[in-house]
Design an enzyme around this catalytic site. Sequence first.
Site, PDB file in Angstrom:
ATOM      1  N   PRO B 251      52.934  66.241   1.063  1.00  0.00           N
ATOM      2  CA  PRO B 251      53.604  67.302   1.822  1.00  0.00           C
ATOM      3  C   PRO B 251      52.741  68.568   1.793  1.00  0.00           C
ATOM      4  CG  PRO B 251      54.681  66.989  -0.305  1.00  0.00           C
ATOM      5  CD  PRO B 251      53.577  65.986  -0.245  1.00  0.00           C
ATOM      6  N   ASP B 426      49.225  70.699  -1.963  1.00  0.00           N
ATOM      7  CA  ASP B 426      50.223  69.635  -2.123  1.00  0.00           C
ATOM      8  C   ASP B 426      51.508  70.249  -2.660  1.00  0.00           C
ATOM      9  OD1 ASP B 426      51.769  67.492  -2.938  1.00  0.00           O
ATOM     10  OD2 ASP B 426      50.048  66.336  -3.691  1.00  0.00           O
ATOM     11  N   HIS B 427      52.557  70.212  -1.853  1.00  0.00           N
ATOM     12  CA  HIS B 427      53.810  70.860  -2.236  1.00  0.00           C
ATOM     13  C   HIS B 427      54.503  70.156  -3.402  1.00  0.00           C
ATOM     14  CE1 HIS B 427      56.769  73.871  -1.720  1.00  0.00           C
ATOM     15  NE2 HIS B 427      56.560  74.087  -0.437  1.00  0.00           N
ATOM     16  N   ARG B 428      54.051  68.944  -3.750  1.00  0.00           N
ATOM     17  CA  ARG B 428      54.614  68.283  -4.922  1.00  0.00           C
ATOM     18  C   ARG B 428      54.114  68.952  -6.197  1.00  0.00           C
ATOM     19  NH1 ARG B 428      52.525  62.367  -3.499  1.00  0.00           N
ATOM     20  NH2 ARG B 428      50.658  63.656  -3.462  1.00  0.00           N
TER      21      ARG B 428
END
Lengths: 330, 454
Positions: B251, B426-428
């Site tokens: 994401p 990376d939104h994680r």
Amino acid sequence: MAETKTYREALRDAMVHELDRDESVVLMGEDIGVYGGTHLITDGLYDEYGPKRIMDTPISEGGFTGAAIGMAMLGMRPIVEMMTWNFSFLASDQIIQNAAKVRYFSGGQVEVPLVIRGPNGGGVQLSAQHTHSLENLYGHFPGLKVVSPVTPNDAKGMMLTAVRDPNPVIFLEAGALYGTKGEVGEGDNAVPFGKARIAREGTDVTLIAYGRQVSLCMRAADALEEEDGVSAEVIDLRSIRPFDEDTLVKSVEKTHRAVAVQEQWKWFGVASEVAAIIQEQAFDYLDAPVQRVSGAEVPAPYARNLELAAFPSEKMVANAARRTLYIEEK
Amino acid sequence: MPEVIMPKMGDAMEEGTLLKWLMSEGDEVSEGDAIAEIETDKVTMELEAEDSGTLAELIADEGQDVAVGQPIAFIQAEGEEAPSRTEKGGEAEGEEGGGGEGGEAPTATATQTDAPKEEEPEQPSGGEQQANGRSNGQFRASPIVRRLAGENDLDLSKIEGSGPAGRIVERDVRAALEDGSAKRDGGGEEEVDGQNGQAEAQAQPVQASQGSLQAAKLPEPTGWPGTTLVEPTRMMRVIGERMTEAKQNIPHFYATVEVRMDNAMALRKQLNEQLEAEGVKLSVNDFVMKACAVALRNYPNLNALYTSKGVELHGAVNMAMAVALDQGLITPVIRDIGSKGLAAISRESKELARKAREGELKPDEYQGGTITVSNMGMFGIESFTAIVTPPQAAIIAVSSIVKRPSYDENNEVVPASMMKLTLSADHRIANGRDGALYMAEVQKTLENPVLLMV
């Protein structure tokens, strides 16, 4: 309705229940009458039922076991106490050659409704000659039924079933657990033979035992849960012959891993039979070889530290389970 | 007789293409001689002989894909007899026939005397030894694994066993089922979706990429006049596969800053004049990379890897720098860039870029990056966004420096050199706030380049 009782009281309850129910039930054994039994299982029964039903015998296992077989053939239902199963070697000719075979020899015309009961196994420092687990020996012979209850409730319920069974039953008591307490069903709580008990439900590995080793497996299951987050299922076989293969196989189909635990020596033991049944019937579900945990290959030692080292421990069981899970032993 | 095998030149490498033989059968070779050109998904490189003797047999054909560890040739030492003619080594193209199971060692003696790269020392005794224990369809796997593989149509050759002696056990299959990485090829449309974001960990990158081409139900070529059909190179296929995975599974979020570069440019000019005698010429990119590394100090979750067991934060910054090649791109790595001075960074980045263009990079020079910088400033780009390279947390896209009118403190219009930097992350692993604060820190550092010294 259930009541908390000791294993000893549960056994006595069962025999009283059958003494009252059936006049053909008699008890025989060394010092079971006036003295009340070496392990006090029959304490008080002599006073209540008298010498014709609670019979003290000479120190002659072959003699009184043979007499009991004859009585059973003629319609009595004797319950014979072996002071310990170690002494049954003297009576084994009667048990194996006669009790197990009379029905077969007579084409089914003569039954032998006999119960032989007494403490089996070790763990209480009785040394090599007084420490044997004989379930595999007697379990070997067709014609005998062999059971090994661990809970007070099963001790009573399986004794009821044993007395009513038309065949000779080898009733192996967890001698080290006579004083342990548990809920016992009141009245007629007969527990059928050949039906294993799931003592603890789990999903990751199945621990299989009978008699005293079931308690060990329960503790090992707790350790596995706490230390490794492993959910272990514990199966109490209850009876060695007949043997509940289905419960065992269904459990392994669920968990994919199995550990068979026995106090007796590894070779030719019940755990080997368990392992063989699993690989025959649940092969496609296995994720690891079935592990066996057994006693050390030595005559049972007397010294406490050596005795402990010679028998399966909670740690040995937990580590065997870890091996089946491919996780680190502790 | 020593085998020449397809070398493993990177963790993810499963097979390589034998591009070209540089020597012929019968040629005398000495240890260290280049005998063939090998193309992997990353580089093209020359394969050197590890033994001396006569090049007795070329097993692989030019253009053939050969699995890692498979023999591609034999070198015959003096006095040795040539091996009996055997099947072709590679099995990647699904060749049939050829007189034996794919991957079988030519003779027992050949492997026993001098097998150079036996991966599994413990081979079952008796019978033919396997050059690679997993190459002939034989796997160590527990019964439940075989059952699950059958029920779920899994290819066990794609699963790495974690049990004793490499036994594939239930947990390995469960993991593969979860990330979908072991589906049998040609199994259906889910192949691409099932891919896990960690491209490096995936087996069989090439097969997977071919699978994705099929799975997408692409149209037939039109064949119209004036069209040319070009088959993607191995590198392009792998880049395509990895970027597809990254874009689908990570994401992304983006944060752009505009940096006034006048101070940095002035400092660069000054330093380059001083350092000219030493042959050092600092590039704008050297400044940007250094600034990105310095600013990471307070934002460890942007210098991180997304691993199977969690987010691995890295202390040292291993800066991967994208280098465009004719047929793709590669990202050589400047290790622990934060501890290096501008001159050292400049020398190292130039050398790595040269090696990249000339195909000389070794695996340890392009693996292990913890963050990436991609610079397209030289192409006059105003701004762009880049795709995060798994398992890294972030990539920074560097655009051109453009001269623009700007206001000074007195509201006078003055010329300013502006450059846009865009973070993709990376939104994680990180949130927008981390990205924004980090980019502001990079901006501050570049606008006050004296901060690069501390």
